[in-house]
Design an enzyme around this catalytic site. Sequence first.
Site, PDB file in Angstrom:
ATOM      1  CB  THR A  83      -0.346 -17.215  29.851  1.00 34.28           C
ATOM      2  OG1 THR A  83      -0.675 -16.630  31.097  1.00 34.28           O
ATOM      3  CG2 THR A  83       1.460 -17.043  29.623  1.00 34.28           C
ATOM      4  CG  ASN A  90      -2.318 -21.352  30.043  1.00 35.64           C
ATOM      5  OD1 ASN A  90      -1.893 -21.168  28.827  1.00 35.64           O
ATOM      6  ND2 ASN A  90      -2.784 -20.701  30.818  1.00 35.64           N
ATOM      7  CD  GLU A 119      12.659 -23.679  27.083  1.00 34.12           C
ATOM      8  OE1 GLU A 119      13.327 -24.726  27.340  1.00 34.12           O
ATOM      9  OE2 GLU A 119      11.921 -23.006  27.626  1.00 34.12           O
ATOM     10  CE1 TYR A 141       9.996 -18.747  32.631  1.00 31.40           C
ATOM     11  CE2 TYR A 141       9.162 -20.724  33.659  1.00 31.40           C
ATOM     12  CZ  TYR A 141       9.386 -19.394  33.844  1.00 31.40           C
ATOM     13  OH  TYR A 141       8.524 -18.550  34.568  1.00 31.40           O
ATOM     14  CG  ASP A 185      -0.465 -13.676  35.195  1.00 25.87           C
ATOM     15  OD1 ASP A 185      -1.462 -13.510  34.707  1.00 25.87           O
ATOM     16  OD2 ASP A 185      -0.329 -14.904  35.594  1.00 25.87           O
ATOM     17  CG  HIS A 198      -3.455 -15.428  38.365  1.00 22.35           C
ATOM     18  ND1 HIS A 198      -4.714 -15.849  38.074  1.00 22.35           N
ATOM     19  CD2 HIS A 198      -2.661 -15.174  37.428  1.00 22.35           C
ATOM     20  CE1 HIS A 198      -4.751 -15.946  36.762  1.00 22.35           C
ATOM     21  NE2 HIS A 198      -3.448 -15.541  36.310  1.00 22.35           N
ATOM     22  CG  HIS A 231      -5.573 -13.964  32.669  1.00 29.89           C
ATOM     23  ND1 HIS A 231      -5.135 -15.109  31.746  1.00 29.89           N
ATOM     24  CD2 HIS A 231      -4.992 -14.134  33.687  1.00 29.89           C
ATOM     25  CE1 HIS A 231      -4.125 -15.701  32.288  1.00 29.89           C
ATOM     26  NE2 HIS A 231      -3.922 -15.102  33.475  1.00 29.89           N
TER      27      HIS A 231
HETATM   28 ZN   LIG Z   1      -0.140 -14.439  31.148  1.00 29.56          ZN
END
Ligand SMILES: [Zn+2]
Length: 463
Positions: free
Chosen positions: A119, A140, A186, A202, A238, A242, A399
Amino acid sequence: MAAVPPSDAGDSLLSPSGAGRAPPRKSCASRLHLLLTAALAVATSYLLLLRTPLPAAPAAAVGIARPLAKLSKPAVILISSDGFRFGYQHKGPTPHIHRLIENGTSAATGLIPVFPTLTFPNHYSIATGLYPSSHGIINNYFPDPISGDRFTMDSHDPKWWLGEPLWVTAADQGVQAATYFWPGSEVKKGSWDCPDKYCPHYNGSVPFDERVDAILGYFDLPSDEMPQLLTLYFEDPDHQGHQVGPDDPAITEAVERIDEMIGRLIAGLEAKGMFEDVNIILVGDHGMVGTCDQKLVFLDELAPWIELKEDWVLSTTPLLAIRPPDGMSLPDVVAKMNEGLGSGKVENGEYLRMYLKDDLPSRLHYSENYRIPPIIGLVEDGYKVEMKRSNKCECGGAHGYDNAFFSMRTIFIAHGPHFEAGRMVASFENVEIYNVISSILKMKPAPNNGSASFPGTILLPSE
Ligand SMILES: [Zn+2]
């Protein structure tokens, strides 16, 4: 067998998964070496803007951009639906998405994500036109091997986020931007200081319709305050992918809900007489593949060849990233692991192959950054890697795999005055999008890994 959500389900903004472990301590000598390597890597990553050739050279769009009826300046809404695997748009009735496809331009066989197909690396590649090795968001979660500091999905310190995302390009050139969530938005960089009015912090609990309505609200502002670049983010499908994998009624339902949100946006813009004036670009960050407990590789089964310590392993699956302690021969670790994996004695060993990062296929662009751990494992589509066997039964989705796998493809669907109606183009990598949006908004793009000629192949020229 009933589907049981995996314990590490989800890496959308809403549902972070833990992937990293504490970095090993570095000696002073190795810190100096790393520092030099880092300086070199940063310097070369900007000089060596390596490119992947396009799958096919598409012909130019036919016609010219349609004149604006209501707006005084061009506008782009860039929408991400997280984990929207290519093909999901055909799972159920999605009339609004199909309206955009039929009257716009889309990638016939989907948008190609960057490696690793995760992501944060992908959202930031879409925003900057850079591969992760150049923009620095290489996973991530990851430790910085020099400082030991850890990047997480909550890190907003500009030191992590290299390159120039669209909203910074816009702010620096006097183009108003608004980000209703996007990884990196941000972070204060250049003239972009994430102003409250245009850059909400967020919050995954904000309902999707509220996000759409906020975007619509920006189009009620006076012309000099109205943003020309807007981003909009949805955590679905998403989140569901998962938990249950890509082939489940829950996915169809989530996709239909995203379609409803696209319908809400279209209706809102139509009510203002602006729908035909706005360029809407709908993408995902990566696809999704089904995973199950018969498709696992356990690293502790490699013990007869090499005993891997937990703190060497910075992430396991699907991106296996290893940084052994100083003094160990890296080629030796790779050779011993591959010997074990190829021995026939490690369950599913044939589906995992280890590489020194410099020996990875160059099409992955995953070596030229000191943050990338020195040893990387590539696992086959749908397989996962774990440290050791456990009793949990887990079927779900994942993924992060090789971006050549079709399961990792996502969507590119664009509609608006700059896009020819009913046009399908060949698949392309998401690093091309930065130049496309810069071109529509008449911004001078920062150096990036996209091709300067790509916008000319997909956009209708202004005049
Ligand atoms: Zn993603």
